[in-house]
Design a protein around this motif. Sequence first.
Motif, short mmCIF file in Angstrom:
data_model
loop_
_atom_site.label_atom_id
_atom_site.label_comp_id
_atom_site.label_asym_id
_atom_site.label_seq_id
_atom_site.Cartn_x
_atom_site.Cartn_y
_atom_site.Cartn_z
N LEU A 183 0.81 -3.08 -3.20
CA LEU A 183 2.26 -4.60 -3.85
C LEU A 183 2.69 -4.94 -2.67
CD1 LEU A 183 3.57 -3.67 -7.38
CD2 LEU A 183 1.89 -5.88 -6.35
N LEU A 184 4.01 -3.68 -1.69
CA LEU A 184 4.06 -3.76 -0.54
C LEU A 184 2.99 -4.78 0.27
CD1 LEU A 184 6.30 -1.23 -0.97
CD2 LEU A 184 7.44 -2.91 -1.11
N THR A 185 1.74 -4.09 1.12
CA THR A 185 1.31 -4.37 2.51
C THR A 185 0.22 -5.63 1.64
OG1 THR A 185 -0.28 -3.30 1.30
CG2 THR A 185 0.74 -2.03 2.65
N LYS A 186 0.33 -6.38 -0.11
CA LYS A 186 -0.35 -7.31 -0.43
C LYS A 186 -1.71 -6.94 -0.11
CE LYS A 186 3.42 -10.78 -0.01
NZ LYS A 186 3.35 -11.97 0.19
N ASN A 187 -2.51 -6.19 -0.27
CA ASN A 187 -3.78 -5.26 -0.52
C ASN A 187 -4.16 -4.89 -2.03
OD1 ASN A 187 -6.18 -4.60 -0.17
ND2 ASN A 187 -5.76 -2.84 1.32
N PHE A 188 -4.55 -5.66 -2.98
CA PHE A 188 -4.56 -5.40 -4.25
C PHE A 188 -6.08 -4.99 -4.70
CE2 PHE A 188 -1.79 -9.21 -3.62
CZ PHE A 188 -0.51 -8.62 -4.57
N THR A 189 -6.91 -5.10 -3.28
CA THR A 189 -8.69 -4.57 -4.53
C THR A 189 -8.12 -2.84 -4.91
OG1 THR A 189 -8.26 -3.80 -1.88
CG2 THR A 189 -9.06 -5.81 -2.63
N ILE A 190 -6.95 -2.27 -4.26
CA ILE A 190 -7.36 -0.91 -4.90
C ILE A 190 -6.91 -0.82 -5.94
CG2 ILE A 190 -4.22 -0.12 -4.28
CD1 ILE A 190 -7.48 2.38 -4.02
N TYR A 191 -6.27 -1.42 -6.89
CA TYR A 191 -6.22 -1.72 -8.15
C TYR A 191 -7.08 -1.34 -8.93
CZ TYR A 191 -1.18 -2.27 -7.49
OH TYR A 191 0.78 -1.80 -6.63
N ARG A 192 -8.48 -2.05 -8.39
CA ARG A 192 -9.93 -2.06 -8.69
C ARG A 192 -10.60 -1.33 -8.63
NH1 ARG A 192 -9.32 -7.68 -6.83
NH2 ARG A 192 -10.79 -7.40 -5.34
N SER A 193 -10.09 0.29 -7.98
CA SER A 193 -10.90 1.35 -8.16
C SER A 193 -11.04 2.68 -8.56
CB SER A 193 -10.47 1.83 -6.48
OG SER A 193 -11.11 3.55 -6.13
N TRP A 194 -11.31 3.29 -9.68
CA TRP A 194 -11.65 4.38 -10.62
C TRP A 194 -10.54 5.02 -9.72
CZ3 TRP A 194 -13.34 8.67 -10.16
CH2 TRP A 194 -14.45 9.39 -9.45
N ARG A 195 -10.98 5.80 -8.89
CA ARG A 195 -10.68 6.44 -7.70
C ARG A 195 -8.66 6.73 -7.25
NH1 ARG A 195 -15.63 5.59 -5.00
NH2 ARG A 195 -16.58 7.25 -5.00
N PHE A 196 -8.44 5.30 -7.75
CA PHE A 196 -6.97 5.11 -8.14
C PHE A 196 -6.09 6.24 -8.67
CE2 PHE A 196 -2.90 2.55 -8.65
CZ PHE A 196 -2.72 3.01 -7.23
N TYR A 197 -6.53 5.89 -10.24
CA TYR A 197 -6.85 5.86 -11.43
C TYR A 197 -6.46 7.11 -11.39
CZ TYR A 197 -5.48 0.61 -12.03
OH TYR A 197 -4.89 -0.52 -11.66
N ALA A 198 -7.32 7.46 -10.91
CA ALA A 198 -7.81 9.22 -11.60
C ALA A 198 -7.04 10.20 -10.43
CB ALA A 198 -9.01 8.98 -10.55
N ALA A 199 -6.67 9.16 -9.43
CA ALA A 199 -5.68 10.19 -8.72
C ALA A 199 -4.26 10.26 -8.81
CB ALA A 199 -4.89 9.45 -6.90
N ILE A 200 -4.46 9.43 -9.60
CA ILE A 200 -2.94 9.08 -10.68
C ILE A 200 -2.96 10.39 -11.81
CG2 ILE A 200 -1.13 7.51 -12.53
CD1 ILE A 200 -2.23 4.94 -11.06
N ALA A 201 -3.54 10.31 -12.30
CA ALA A 201 -3.94 11.44 -12.58
C ALA A 201 -3.86 12.57 -13.40
CB ALA A 201 -4.98 11.16 -14.35
#
Length: 518
Positions: A183-201
């Motif tokens: 959000l801060l860098t305005k690069n929203f593509t990462i929010y579509r990656s399952w790896r991002f949410y796996a990392a959150i888990a």
Amino acid sequence: MENSDNDLKFAYTLTLVFSVLTLFNLLHHEMWRDELEAWMIARDASSLHGLIDNMRYQGHPMLWHLILYPITKISRNPIAMQMVHLVIATASAFIFLRFAPFNKLLKGLFVFGYFPFFEYATISRNYVVGILFLFLFCAYFGKDFKNRNYTLLSIILFLMCQCNALSTVLSIALAITLFFEPLLTKNFTIYRSWRFYAAIAIFTAGLFLSIIQMKPPSDSYWYHSVIITSDIPSRIEDQISEIWNVFIPIPRVELNFWETNILSYLPVPKELRYVIRLFAALGLFLFTLCIVFRRKVAAFYYMVAIAGITAFGYIFYEGSLRHRGHYYFASVAALWMCSYYPMGEFTKPSYNVFFNFFERNKNRFLTLIFSAGVIGALIANSLDYIYPFSEAHETAEFIKKNNWQNMPVSGFWDFAASGVSAYLDRPFYYPIPNKTGTFTVWRSQSNINENALRATLMYRNTVKTDVLLVFNKPISFQDIRRYRLTPIKYFTQSIVLSEKFYLYVMRYPAPKINNSVD
């Protein structure tokens, strides 16, 4: 390529110097009870289940104890713990020297500063493990933005949660920063990656596991440790004012230097000194904030981390300098993260002129702060070399020298005497909780003995032999006569005030004590 080789040689050389000097400091440092408690908890556990049971009342995650557990099965000498701590502290120093985005002077000053070189190196606690993972995170955070390994970063944060409460606070700040960075860098593509949410888990699992371990049982001494009061501004002021002690950790030059600050030399009333410290702390905080302000991600992390540490100190545990040192590392991590982002510009030129001042003077500011840390470390390690940090080791050696190590021993207070128990590698009778053991179990006691001497007398009558008393405060002349004690030796040169010890012998058979004894 040549610069890279020179940087690597610099990192290896200074790491070697750091390791040798830290080894020297460790071998001339007498461990105090908080260091030895972790060792005893691991040493006295016969299994991992036993280790979990021993940890129930500690209020710490288990990673440091899990590291120590196999070491205690190889050696029962607590020096082994210091060697493990040396390895971790050295690894932390190397990662900083190799990957931190500062010039060589600043890197050298930092690693030989008060926290990296004394508080989190000479004193063997779990804090250095958290700092190791913080540096690892910072080193990998800016590596290959396009193909960032979120899984690796989340594993680092998972482990960081298992070190101590303050490193958990910093890991939460880092996790929040990772989440909002797109959000801060305005690069929203990462929010579509399952790896991002796996990392959150993965991180969430680590945080949940840490909270479970730190949550005290209902009968724990720490169970009611939430300390919110109505005087919110004053409490927050107290927390913020400690930033001065953290950034300028130069102690008084005296025996009991630990937890003191050079500012106390000012010949002004205590209230005025507090005001000076508060405004100086705010100045240090704001100067750092102005350096990172035009890098949104670094500034965001800095504000979240500082707010988190302050909130923890306000809500749960005010702590000491060793806890508040995380303000220092949060600031350094924010400055480290700055190097990964381009500097933003304001539309108004006057704003840019204002913040350019702090950018231009960043290295001068850090040189001043890191140099203050070096002075603080030099004073602390020198005084630790001259005076015993704790008298526990010397007391234990005296007991061994006189072949009293197998005598029944009564230790008072239990938390203080436990250090002597660790060095003797044997349990003591603790008269206040009326139990025999080694490390302190922080359980609230409903049935306690209010008179340690009377409880010791009853214990002596049970064991039917002389009892050695290891007390951390002197017994009055009246009680010495009343209980017919024989003073043996006093150990009173400890840097830590509560780590002085007074030895007495209570002879058997018991003296007759009249009913007037309290």
